[in-house]
Scaffold this active site. Structure first.
Site, mmCIF file in Angstrom:
data_model
loop_
_atom_site.group_PDB
_atom_site.id
_atom_site.type_symbol
_atom_site.label_atom_id
_atom_site.label_comp_id
_atom_site.label_asym_id
_atom_site.label_seq_id
_atom_site.Cartn_x
_atom_site.Cartn_y
_atom_site.Cartn_z
ATOM 1 N N HIS A 177 -4.268 -17.277 -4.662
ATOM 2 C CA HIS A 177 -5.128 -16.458 -3.801
ATOM 3 C C HIS A 177 -6.326 -17.225 -3.258
ATOM 4 O O HIS A 177 -6.996 -16.751 -2.333
ATOM 5 C CB HIS A 177 -5.608 -15.233 -4.589
ATOM 6 C CG HIS A 177 -6.497 -15.595 -5.744
ATOM 7 N ND1 HIS A 177 -6.026 -16.202 -6.881
ATOM 8 C CD2 HIS A 177 -7.831 -15.447 -5.933
ATOM 9 C CE1 HIS A 177 -7.026 -16.410 -7.730
ATOM 10 N NE2 HIS A 177 -8.130 -15.968 -7.171
ATOM 11 N N ASP A 178 -6.607 -18.417 -3.821
ATOM 12 C CA ASP A 178 -7.726 -19.238 -3.355
ATOM 13 C C ASP A 178 -7.282 -20.426 -2.513
ATOM 14 O O ASP A 178 -8.131 -21.175 -2.012
ATOM 15 C CB ASP A 178 -8.517 -19.777 -4.556
ATOM 16 C CG ASP A 178 -9.373 -18.718 -5.225
ATOM 17 O OD1 ASP A 178 -9.755 -17.746 -4.550
ATOM 18 O OD2 ASP A 178 -9.654 -18.863 -6.430
ATOM 19 N N ASP A 238 0.854 -1.199 0.000
ATOM 20 C CA ASP A 238 0.000 0.000 0.000
ATOM 21 C C ASP A 238 0.886 1.243 0.000
ATOM 22 O O ASP A 238 1.693 1.437 0.908
ATOM 23 C CB ASP A 238 -0.901 -0.026 1.233
ATOM 24 C CG ASP A 238 -1.657 1.269 1.439
ATOM 25 O OD1 ASP A 238 -1.895 1.976 0.449
ATOM 26 O OD2 ASP A 238 -2.001 1.567 2.603
ATOM 27 N N ASN A 293 -0.361 4.539 -0.214
ATOM 28 C CA ASN A 293 -0.991 5.794 0.226
ATOM 29 C C ASN A 293 -1.623 5.726 1.612
ATOM 30 O O ASN A 293 -2.323 6.655 2.024
ATOM 31 C CB ASN A 293 -2.031 6.250 -0.807
ATOM 32 C CG ASN A 293 -3.153 5.233 -1.003
ATOM 33 O OD1 ASN A 293 -3.227 4.231 -0.279
ATOM 34 N ND2 ASN A 293 -4.009 5.476 -1.989
ATOM 35 N N ASP A 347 -5.598 -10.890 -15.186
ATOM 36 C CA ASP A 347 -6.700 -11.803 -14.908
ATOM 37 C C ASP A 347 -7.869 -11.442 -15.828
ATOM 38 O O ASP A 347 -8.296 -10.288 -15.872
ATOM 39 C CB ASP A 347 -7.137 -11.677 -13.443
ATOM 40 C CG ASP A 347 -7.303 -13.031 -12.771
ATOM 41 O OD1 ASP A 347 -7.958 -13.895 -13.381
ATOM 42 O OD2 ASP A 347 -6.787 -13.215 -11.669
ATOM 43 N N ASP A 404 -1.905 -1.320 -3.726
ATOM 44 C CA ASP A 404 -2.258 -0.577 -4.929
ATOM 45 C C ASP A 404 -1.156 -0.686 -5.977
ATOM 46 O O ASP A 404 -0.103 -1.298 -5.749
ATOM 47 C CB ASP A 404 -2.553 0.882 -4.590
ATOM 48 C CG ASP A 404 -1.464 1.530 -3.729
ATOM 49 O OD1 ASP A 404 -0.267 1.262 -3.967
ATOM 50 O OD2 ASP A 404 -1.815 2.301 -2.806
ATOM 51 N N ASP A 440 -4.064 3.862 2.884
ATOM 52 C CA ASP A 440 -5.489 3.564 3.078
ATOM 53 C C ASP A 440 -5.722 2.114 3.490
ATOM 54 O O ASP A 440 -6.870 1.683 3.652
ATOM 55 C CB ASP A 440 -6.294 3.894 1.818
ATOM 56 C CG ASP A 440 -5.958 3.013 0.620
ATOM 57 O OD1 ASP A 440 -5.030 2.175 0.739
ATOM 58 O OD2 ASP A 440 -6.608 3.159 -0.436
ATOM 59 N N GLU A 479 -8.059 -21.308 -15.708
ATOM 60 C CA GLU A 479 -8.472 -21.983 -14.481
ATOM 61 C C GLU A 479 -9.588 -22.955 -14.837
ATOM 62 O O GLU A 479 -10.608 -22.554 -15.407
ATOM 63 C CB GLU A 479 -8.954 -20.971 -13.452
ATOM 64 C CG GLU A 479 -9.308 -21.623 -12.124
ATOM 65 C CD GLU A 479 -9.974 -20.669 -11.155
ATOM 66 O OE1 GLU A 479 -9.819 -20.868 -9.939
ATOM 67 O OE2 GLU A 479 -10.669 -19.738 -11.601
ATOM 68 N N ASP A 499 -10.145 -16.763 -15.484
ATOM 69 C CA ASP A 499 -10.857 -17.228 -14.295
ATOM 70 C C ASP A 499 -11.974 -18.195 -14.676
ATOM 71 O O ASP A 499 -12.781 -17.904 -15.569
ATOM 72 C CB ASP A 499 -11.427 -16.005 -13.564
ATOM 73 C CG ASP A 499 -12.036 -16.341 -12.229
ATOM 74 O OD1 ASP A 499 -11.289 -16.774 -11.340
ATOM 75 O OD2 ASP A 499 -13.262 -16.159 -12.084
#
Length: 579
Positions: free
Chosen positions: A341-342, A25, A27, A102, A33, A29, A265, A204
């Site tokens: 990520h899964d 990150d 910034n 993706d 990003d 938040d 996938e 995906d």
């Protein structure tokens, strides 16, 4: 369609997946990003990867963390601007790193302009971009299918008096690939990104785009499987009748006109489908993400869901990996992965994330990168990151986890402690805890409040420590990745399994013929999937007068590494055999 050998660079490549929300990150938040990614590209250059697979950064309501896209040609404001995307891409290319985006086109967001128009009336030009069906005579949904994130796959739309299909969240309506106009829109989106300089796509759940329609336009009901539960709807929609036709059209219309890397996938893909889809002459994609090896530690596998846990039997893993290695040799291409990520962290799932965390992380890397195919490294895997066991369901952000917990505890009366144990083992947020860059506050990920809690072990497991330590998991990955560039046997050599029935050792050879009159080059990979010290003996039908020690996660053993040699806990050896 003809294969282009000069475009086979992806066979020699190693891909690194970035989950942007959790990477870095810039910034404050609390959300990773694009400028944050750009600031960390030297980490990837040092690691030695060739391609970045970037999970979605498109405009999205973030119902499923970006896999619900509301504008395929815009960047989500929380990730940055298109100018910042262009700068990130330029900086990747300046470092010799390609970018794979993706492509999420089985479904869109319900906030996409197409769907906002489609739901207004049955005669709207965009209505046919999605899948609609009338209710049954009694007013119930068209089928009994259950969505991947629980609940019915059908959502009522008052304006048209119809249900729309959503295989995942109700905010992710499925696109109608039977409609040529929709397919043309998808191809235009692909050209938009390729013309910007993107180098390919991870697609995906791409094998779900062709639905199993009956002759009358209806869909079949799902059968009842174990325990009175229904077979998940996605099990009926994978590998539909027009899948190869649609993907060949995509190749002809788009992919053959660019130099790309593509991976689809494909849950529940079979060996036959793997060959069909990745055959360089007659297929459509470079490789697939198949799930057979990811389902081996669940009761009933992918069809019955991932949450019912069982121990991995190494013999099952050997059988599955070998089937795919053998079947696709010179007929297609494999992707090699243990994490994304899964999926939970592999060192916690298949290794020992306690005393032998470093050794077992290195062993798993050796096991995977020694095979034929394109290896994938998920962010933090190169650090040996572990699963996380948050104490409360409120600590989790993933829609799948939250929905599963609610259904399991409230509707099915399961013990919350048992449900949390499954989440700790298999929940997707295991892979999504923010990347730990150093020992500072919030691990250097953000100066604000992270969108998801950090793994509390970040003071011990972080990138700064790993880069500085010559014996770290990171440095071991560097050596593995570098070896593929100088030893073609690791890319092109034929795989052969050894000792298939051994419950703790996974051993295989890679053999590459050099030409007439020259002996073939043969490498041996031996991996100990246990904390014990099993003995390895090279089978008699693999002739070798000795070996060179190429790589290992322990110092070279004393004595004969090929015969009667005990492997140390979670040890991996990569040896070049003497003919």
């Amino acid at each position: 369609m003809t294969a282009r050998p000069d475009r086979d660079w992806w066979k020699q490549s190693v891909v690194y997946q970035i989950y942007p929300r959790s990477f870095c990150d810039s910034n404050g938040d609390g959300i990773g990003d694009l400028p944050g990614i750009t600031s960390k590209l030297d980490h990837l250059k040092l690691l030695g990867v060739d391609v970045v697979w970037l999970s979605p950064v498109y405009a999205s309501p973030q119902d499923d963390n970006g896999y619900d896209i509301s504008d395929y040609r815009a960047i989500a404001p929380e990730f940055g601007t298109m100018a910042e995307f262009d700068e990130m891409l330029a900086q990747m290319h300046a470092r010799g790193i390609r970018l794979m985006m993706d492509l999420v086109v089985n479904h869109s967001s319900d906030e996409h302009a197409w769907f906002q128009e489609a739901r207004k009336s049955r005669d709207n030009p965009y209505h046919g971009y999605y899948l609609w069906r009338d209710p049954k005579a009694d007013g119930s949904p068209p089928t009994n299918w259950e969505a991947a994130f629980n609940g019915s796959v059908w959502e009522w739309n008052e304006a048209t008096g119809e249900y729309y299909l959503h295989m995942f969240s109700r905010k992710q309506p499925d696109l109608n690939w039977e409609n040529p106009a929709l397919r043309a829109e998808v191809y235009d989106v692909m050209r938009f990104w390729l013309d910007k300089g993107v180098d390919g796509f991870r697609m995906d759940v791409i094998n779900m785009v062709s639905k199993p329609w009956n002759a009358d336009g209806s869909l079949p009901d799902a059968p009842v499987v174990r325990g009175g539960f229904l077979q998940p709807g996605f099990a009926l929609t994978c590998n539909g009748p027009r899948l190869l036709e649609f993907l060949r059209e995509m190749r002809e219309q788009v992919l053959d006109h660019y130099d790309t890397i593509t991976v689809g996938e494909a849950p529940l893909a079979t060996i036959t489908q793997g060959r069909e889809l990745t055959n360089p002459e007659t297929g459509a994609l470079n490789m697939l993400f198949q799930f057979e090896h990811m389902d081996l530690d669940s009761v009933g596998g992918h069809v019955n869901g991932k949450w019912a846990l069982k121990p991995l039997d190494l013999r099952d893993l050997k059988a599955t990996m070998t089937r795919w290695q053998d079947a696709l040799y010179q007929q297609g291409w494999n992707s090699l992965y243990l994490n994304n990520h899964d999926q939970p962290r592999p060192v916690s799932r298949f290794g020992d994330d306690g005393r032998y965390r470093v050794a077992s992380a290195k062993m798993l890397a050796t096991f995977l990168h020694g095979m034929q195919g394109t290896p994938y490294v998920y962010q933090g895997e190169e650090l040996g990151m572990t699963n996380v066991a948050f104490p409360s369901i409120d600590d989790y952000q993933d829609i799948e986890i939250r929905n599963m917990y609610r259904v399991a505890t409230e509707e099915r009366g399961m013990d919350p402690a048992e449900v949390m144990a499954s989440i700790h083992a298999k929940g997707r947020d295991n892979a999504r805890t923010p990347m730990p860059w150093d020992t500072s506050a919030n691990a250097g990920f953000t100066t604000g409040t992270p969108w998801l809690k950090l793994n509390p072990n970040y003071p011990q497991i972080n990138a700064a420590q790993a880069v500085a330590d010559p014996a770290s998991v990171f440095q071991y990955y560097r050596r593995l990745i570098a070896m593929r560039r100088v030893h073609p046997v690791l890319v092109h050599g034929r795989y052969a399994l050894l000792v298939p029935d051994h419950p703790q050792l996974y051993a295989y050879t890679r053999t590459l013929s050099k030409g007439a009159g020259e002996p073939a080059e043969c490498w041996l990979v031996v991996c100990n999937f246990s904390g014990d010290t099993p003995v390895f003996d090279l089978p008699a039908d693999v002739p070798a007068s000795g070996c060179d020690w190429m790589l290992g996660n322990y110092p070279p053993c004393e004595g004969d590494a090929l015969h009667g040699s005990p492997l140390r806990p979670w040890e991996a050896r990569m040896l070049r055999l003497h003919a």
